[in-house]
Write an enzyme that holds these catalytic residues in place. Structure first.
Site, PDB file in Angstrom:
ATOM      1  N   HIS A 226       0.829  -1.217   0.000  1.00 31.27           N
ATOM      2  CA  HIS A 226       0.000   0.000   0.000  1.00 31.27           C
ATOM      3  C   HIS A 226       0.859   1.262   0.000  1.00 31.27           C
ATOM      4  O   HIS A 226       0.497   2.256   0.636  1.00 31.27           O
ATOM      5  CB  HIS A 226      -0.933   0.025   1.224  1.00 31.27           C
ATOM      6  CG  HIS A 226      -2.058  -0.970   1.131  1.00 31.27           C
ATOM      7  ND1 HIS A 226      -3.274  -0.665   0.554  1.00 31.27           N
ATOM      8  CD2 HIS A 226      -2.144  -2.252   1.541  1.00 31.27           C
ATOM      9  CE1 HIS A 226      -4.058  -1.724   0.613  1.00 31.27           C
ATOM     10  NE2 HIS A 226      -3.406  -2.705   1.205  1.00 31.27           N
ATOM     11  N   ASP A 289      -1.221  -4.801   5.841  1.00 27.40           N
ATOM     12  CA  ASP A 289      -2.174  -5.689   5.181  1.00 27.40           C
ATOM     13  C   ASP A 289      -1.890  -5.837   3.695  1.00 27.40           C
ATOM     14  O   ASP A 289      -1.203  -5.031   3.080  1.00 27.40           O
ATOM     15  CB  ASP A 289      -3.600  -5.142   5.364  1.00 27.40           C
ATOM     16  CG  ASP A 289      -3.715  -3.711   4.849  1.00 27.40           C
ATOM     17  OD1 ASP A 289      -2.771  -2.918   5.094  1.00 27.40           O
ATOM     18  OD2 ASP A 289      -4.729  -3.393   4.203  1.00 27.40           O
ATOM     19  N   GLU A 290      -2.445  -6.891   3.157  1.00 30.60           N
ATOM     20  CA  GLU A 290      -2.540  -7.108   1.711  1.00 30.60           C
ATOM     21  C   GLU A 290      -1.226  -6.955   0.955  1.00 30.60           C
ATOM     22  O   GLU A 290      -1.199  -6.391  -0.137  1.00 30.60           O
ATOM     23  CB  GLU A 290      -3.593  -6.147   1.101  1.00 30.60           C
ATOM     24  CG  GLU A 290      -4.978  -6.393   1.634  1.00 30.60           C
ATOM     25  CD  GLU A 290      -6.026  -5.459   0.999  1.00 30.60           C
ATOM     26  OE1 GLU A 290      -7.162  -5.907   0.843  1.00 30.60           O
ATOM     27  OE2 GLU A 290      -5.685  -4.317   0.674  1.00 30.60           O
ATOM     28  N   ASN A 291      -0.166  -7.425   1.527  1.00 36.46           N
ATOM     29  CA  ASN A 291       1.083  -7.463   0.773  1.00 36.46           C
ATOM     30  C   ASN A 291       1.236  -8.841   0.160  1.00 36.46           C
ATOM     31  O   ASN A 291       1.418  -9.831   0.865  1.00 36.46           O
ATOM     32  CB  ASN A 291       2.266  -7.166   1.692  1.00 36.46           C
ATOM     33  CG  ASN A 291       3.587  -7.480   1.007  1.00 36.46           C
ATOM     34  OD1 ASN A 291       3.705  -7.360  -0.205  1.00 36.46           O
ATOM     35  ND2 ASN A 291       4.566  -7.872   1.802  1.00 36.46           N
ATOM     36  N   GLU A 341      -2.485  -9.334   9.433  1.00 34.29           N
ATOM     37  CA  GLU A 341      -1.324  -9.975   8.827  1.00 34.29           C
ATOM     38  C   GLU A 341      -0.049  -9.826   9.637  1.00 34.29           C
ATOM     39  O   GLU A 341       0.897 -10.580   9.452  1.00 34.29           O
ATOM     40  CB  GLU A 341      -1.073  -9.413   7.415  1.00 34.29           C
ATOM     41  CG  GLU A 341      -2.098  -9.848   6.392  1.00 34.29           C
ATOM     42  CD  GLU A 341      -3.194  -8.828   6.223  1.00 34.29           C
ATOM     43  OE1 GLU A 341      -3.527  -8.160   7.216  1.00 34.29           O
ATOM     44  OE2 GLU A 341      -3.717  -8.713   5.102  1.00 34.29           O
TER      45      GLU A 341
END
Lengths: 672, 672
Positions: A226, A289-291, A341
């Site tokens: 992000h 998050d969301e890596n 995460e």
């Protein structure tokens, strides 16, 4: 709202007149006095009465006495005592609190108690003892995907205070924007924000504004993913060579900070030091998050690093990164908070987990000894109704946590992710639904009556407007702009019956970027259609009163839908920006026809053909399909009406009791 | 709006699609590029189309080419060249201007030209050559009586730019408040503002924001009267000993600076020096109005001073003060501007007179060689309709000024005096009426068609909303708060038909102070009832079509009024803040009854009794009396209807031509 921990009404009322006076006793400071001024101004605005704005020490003449024991924490903290007690008698209201923050919470309750009848304004006599169920009651505002001006943040802080939320989670960086001035690394905001960022002075202004209202400000710098917007100015931080541009799309993207190079940590240490000084809260959020690690997979140096350090996969590499970040934050005296995460083996216990995955993941973390806050269930950007968020509980009744473990659940946060919100629409995405979440986090677990919640939510919604919130007023602005006329009555009928599609389907159905205007019909629609709820109630009332079939009210509404059709078509003729609404207009007319036919069958006690029923239900199914990223919210009520009309012949022979049973069984919509 | 100096439509249209592109040619700077970005954003919001926000140099692909010769004045000035030319063809729009300010004006015209039909958005092909009639086109906002936050000023500056106004007259000090930070004399803002003032940084922000839009900022410090708020912190400046308190009432008050003491001039010299550095405009306004000199009469030292200096009366003393102030301003390189009263013999010719007294006083000043601007006729706080302001002309057709003398009339200013405006209501007091004044000051003198003005005003009003203006949206907010429900339909019917009382009668009829809430029904009412205008048109159409008497439309409206009655009474039962509206509700019901009876007589062709006519007209007279500081705006239409119904028997025998004559004669309402 939120419902106090204990409330006991007694006979009597305290009139609010122009003689209204506030007195303080024991402790009073500038924060308390400002809050009294704000409260008095709202009271004056609501009642139309001019008050003398002077706070006295003389209790005998005071309408409201505030007895505060001390200041509370100067910097709002997670262990702040927010307790208060409010005793209203015929003669006087008395607000007692150990801290100013407790008194602030009590002042909001005081304002909510203002009632009115033909004799004037008054407070009912009552005794309230109140404290929150959870210590961490937050609202995340993502200002990174779409920048929000200062006044948007301020009015939302006012609204948060009104419903006793106490954490403003400021999501400041994203692929789509870096929104805070960095004096150490000015290319962050200069190149990552399109010029839309908060100066450090503005950040301090927000922190002070929040503190005045007993609200903490937790800044978030989402990393290592992000982070595209960071890399526009500092491509050397990335896991693959640049150049980078500000991301304009919504989604998950590859650019990621390089967790293997010391220069990156040196940069982050210096940056976090700057931010740690700017934001006084004990916590600092690093996202996490969301890596998906795609850049890591493609960089041989990173692969070599992992091999060398024995990091078996990208999760392990991110855990390594988190450990390094933790040390940096500790150095700057901040506690680390991150999304699900970040929870990796070996993470110390003083890290806080914010769960977007759900209460089960959160409970597992709590069992391991981590503090946590719940956001799953409170994703207000997904456009679910308040009733759904209301029932999400950080520690549900069936929780397997021991009381000791449950203490690790600090609370929860509503998340206003910013893909589809402009300064013009954001309030309508946050409010009034977030007030229901605020109640979940403050009030007792067994406060779960949905109808009662909606009744109180309607009242709060109007009160929020006095703070400048635009969640109601801006709908008509959008409709007037779309139609380019003040005559938007028929459009209001249409938009009151639709809701934006849920989850992340908007982006699929109506592709757009961060540069797209947020001025469409979908932006004027609200997540929680009141008109659909009212229609469902009308149909239910109609059927529960069977076999009388008093259809007047339902028919009046259906005729309104029907009559809107031709008017809508005439508006559409001149409004290219409303072309996408054409199929919705057709659906509305057809649904009005079907509904009116159904009511005719009911009142005439004539059974329709099976063909009519099947065709009607099929047409409703068609109408139920989303168009223009919108869906009609009143279709269940219509289905019920059609099914009831179709069942009419058999119903005529039933006893009233059997009637009720039969109607009840109808209420389940047919499987699609 | 304002109508350009020359406009010529030709066949053809330029479609606005997602391929829309802007190119610049010759000169372009940050100000121009920001303006292009803002314009593109509004265009995108209005059309719903996502544009690429990049400005190119390649003209061939551009939809709009902006050909600007130079920057114009860095600090906006009264002699700025605002000329522009806009040529729209099927293929391209071309905006040519000698200065960036001219280009800014042209961009607003470009946005106003956007049209739509079923084929999409487009600009009609057109050639426009435009420049303003007057150089000084201002809006005064009095932030002293009621403070207005930064965002209120900013959005009003946006609106000013949209209608090509170019002077923001910032009325910063008054008896009721001193609103600007003074670092030299901090007690001015600290003790004179209740904490509600602009920091110097904020003032600079406003000046820069205005300059970005080609708007000058002229600050006003009203003296020697209107100065109570100065004296709270610095009583030693007064003509009589203190202490002083911030004035809370509206009106004219005695406290006055002492014009006889050197310390006062030393203070003002130092203060004006500080303000002269803060505000870059060439002009500085010293007010000078409404000093009755009562404190002077009562101070023997001042009397002695006058005798000594041979100053025969208070006017002479004020002239002396003005001369001293003029020297101070000259020292700080500012031109002096003041209200009518400052015009005294011996005043140098480079002083500008702002006239609240009228065009005759202004013309006299011009004949003497003084520059002047007109505000008389543009007092928007008096609550007159736009049509009235529209016809006030700084240099009317019957002016006796020579062309040379007329050049001294620089323009005019709308004045938003602040007794009765809050941040919530101020926009509705300024807009859209001020757009009509803006047109008067920009467009040719012979642009005077009222109906056409109202038609265009309705379109502009919606466009102003896209800039954040709240003139329309906040009415419902006020009504919801008053009624404490979302079901405000009947209240909207009522409030759409009333206007606040004109002139200064509000204060007499509904006494209040600066601390009173501005949340009453009168605050929700607008100055220029659209519903009343529409009703008058309907009645006129009905009668001009005689003897057909197609009364359906009029009856529909009258029934709406009738039906609102019982619903309003039920709202009033629960809303103490609306009790003052009770007589208005009774009036509305009675007027609906009378109107419906009149239409029945017309359609039935039955003559009513004289008694009916007299009683009806008497009841209308009663309804015409202000209540709750409001008055019904549709009574002339009703009177006409009653008179027409009463005339019916004689009318039946008339020829169509005589009919028309007769109806015309009816249109004059009976003398009261």
């Amino acid at each position: 709202m939120p419902v106090p921990a204990s409330i006991q009404f007694v006979p009597g009322r305290l009139p609010i007149t122009s003689a209204f006076q506030v007195a303080t006793r024991n402790y009073a400071d500038a924060r308390l006095l400002s809050a009294i001024t704000r409260m008095t101004k709202r009271l004056s605005g609501r009642t139309g009465i001019t008050f003398t704005p002077v706070v006295k020490n003389d209790e005998s003449q005071a309408t409201l006495v505030i007895d505060c024991a001390g200041p509370g924490r100067t910097i709002p903290a997670v262990d702040e005592d927010e307790t208060y007690q409010l005793d209203v008698s015929d003669r006087q209201a008395r607000l007692t609190a150990p801290t100013v923050v407790g008194a602030l919470r009590g002042l909001e309750t005081f304002l909510q108690l203002i009632s009115a009848d033909r004799d004037g304004f008054f407070l009912p006599a009552v005794t309230i003892r109140d404290q929150p169920r959870f210590r961490w009651r937050g609202l995340l505002i993502d200002v990174a995907r779409h920048y929000q001006p200062m006044e948007v943040l301020k009015r939302n802080l006012d609204a948060m205070a009104a419903v006793k939320l106490n954490v403003f989670h400021w999501h400041l960086s994203e692929n789509q924007g870096f929104r805070i001035e960095s004096r150490k690394f000015p290319k962050l905001h200069q190149m990552g924000s399109d010029g839309l960022y908060y100066t450090q002075e503005q950040a301090r202004e927000i922190v002070a504004y929040a503190a005045e209202r007993g609200i903490r400000v937790v800044p978030e710098f989402d990393m290592p993913g992000h982070s595209t917007a960071w890399l526009v100015g500092y491509p050397e931080l990335a896991s693959l060579p640049g150049p980078y541009e500000i991301e304009r799309r919504a989604g998950i993207f590859d650019p990621t900070l390089d967790p293997t190079r010391e220069e990156v940590y040196k940069f982050l240490d210096s940056f976090m030091g700057e931010m740690a000084a700017l934001f006084p809260d004990a916590y600092l959020h690093i996202g996490g998050d969301e890596n998906e690690g795609k850049q890591w997979d493609r960089n041989p140096q990173i692969q070599a690093f992992m091999k060398e350090k024995g990091l078996k996969d990208n999760h392990a590499l991110q855990a390594y990164f988190n450990q390094r970040m933790l040390k940096i934050l500790q150095k700057h005296k901040k506690k680390m908070i991150g999304w699900d995460e970040i929870l990796q083996p070996d993470l110390p216990r003083d890290v806080v987990i914010q769960s977007w995955r759900g209460p089960t993941a959160l409970a597992e973390a709590a069992k391991k000894g981590y503090d946590g806050i719940l956001s799953n269930g409170y994703y207000i950007d997904l456009m679910y109704p308040a009733s759904q968020h209301y029932l999400a509980d950080p520690v549900p009744a069936n929780s397997t946590l021991t009381p000791e473990e449950a203490k690790h659940i600090l609370g929860g946060e509503a998340t206003m992710w910013g893909e589809y919100v402009s300064p013009e629409t954001i309030d309508s995405r946050i409010w009034p639904r977030t007030a229901a979440i605020a109640e979940r986090l403050w009030s007792r677990r067994d406060v779960t009556d949905i109808d009662d919640m909606y009744r109180r939510l309607a009242a709060i919604s109007i009160q929020l407007e006095e703070l400048g919130l635009t969640h109601e007023r801006n709908r008509q602005v959008l409709l007037r702009r779309l139609a380019q006329t003040k005559e938007i009555g028929p459009l209001e009928v249409l938009v009151s019956l639709v809701e934006p599609v849920k989850e992340y389907r908007r982006g699929q159905q109506r592709p757009s970027t961060m540069l797209s205007p947020l001025t469409g019909l979908v932006d004027a629609a609200h997540a929680d259609s009141l008109a659909a709820r009212q229609f469902a109630n009308m149909v239910e009332a109609l059927l529960s009163d069977a076999p009388h079939f008093r259809t007047e009210e339902v028919q009046r509404v259906l005729r309104e839908w029907r009559d809107a059709g031709p008017q809508l078509n005439s508006i559409l003729e001149r409004a290219p920006a409303l072309q996408e609404a054409r199929p919705l207009v057709d659906d509305l007319s057809e649904m009005a026809r079907i509904g009116l036919e159904a009511t005719s069958y009911l009142t005439d006690r004539v059974a329709p053909t099976t063909q009519w029923r099947d065709a009607s239900l099929a047409r409703l199914d068609q109408a139920a399909k989303p168009k223009a990223a919108l869906e009609f919210a009143m279709i269940p009520g219509l289905r019920l009406l059609v099914s009831a009309a179709a069942e009419l012949p058999s119903l005529q022979q039933l006893s009233p009791a059997d009637w009720k049973l039969r109607v009840k069984s109808l209420a389940k919509p047919p499987a699609k």
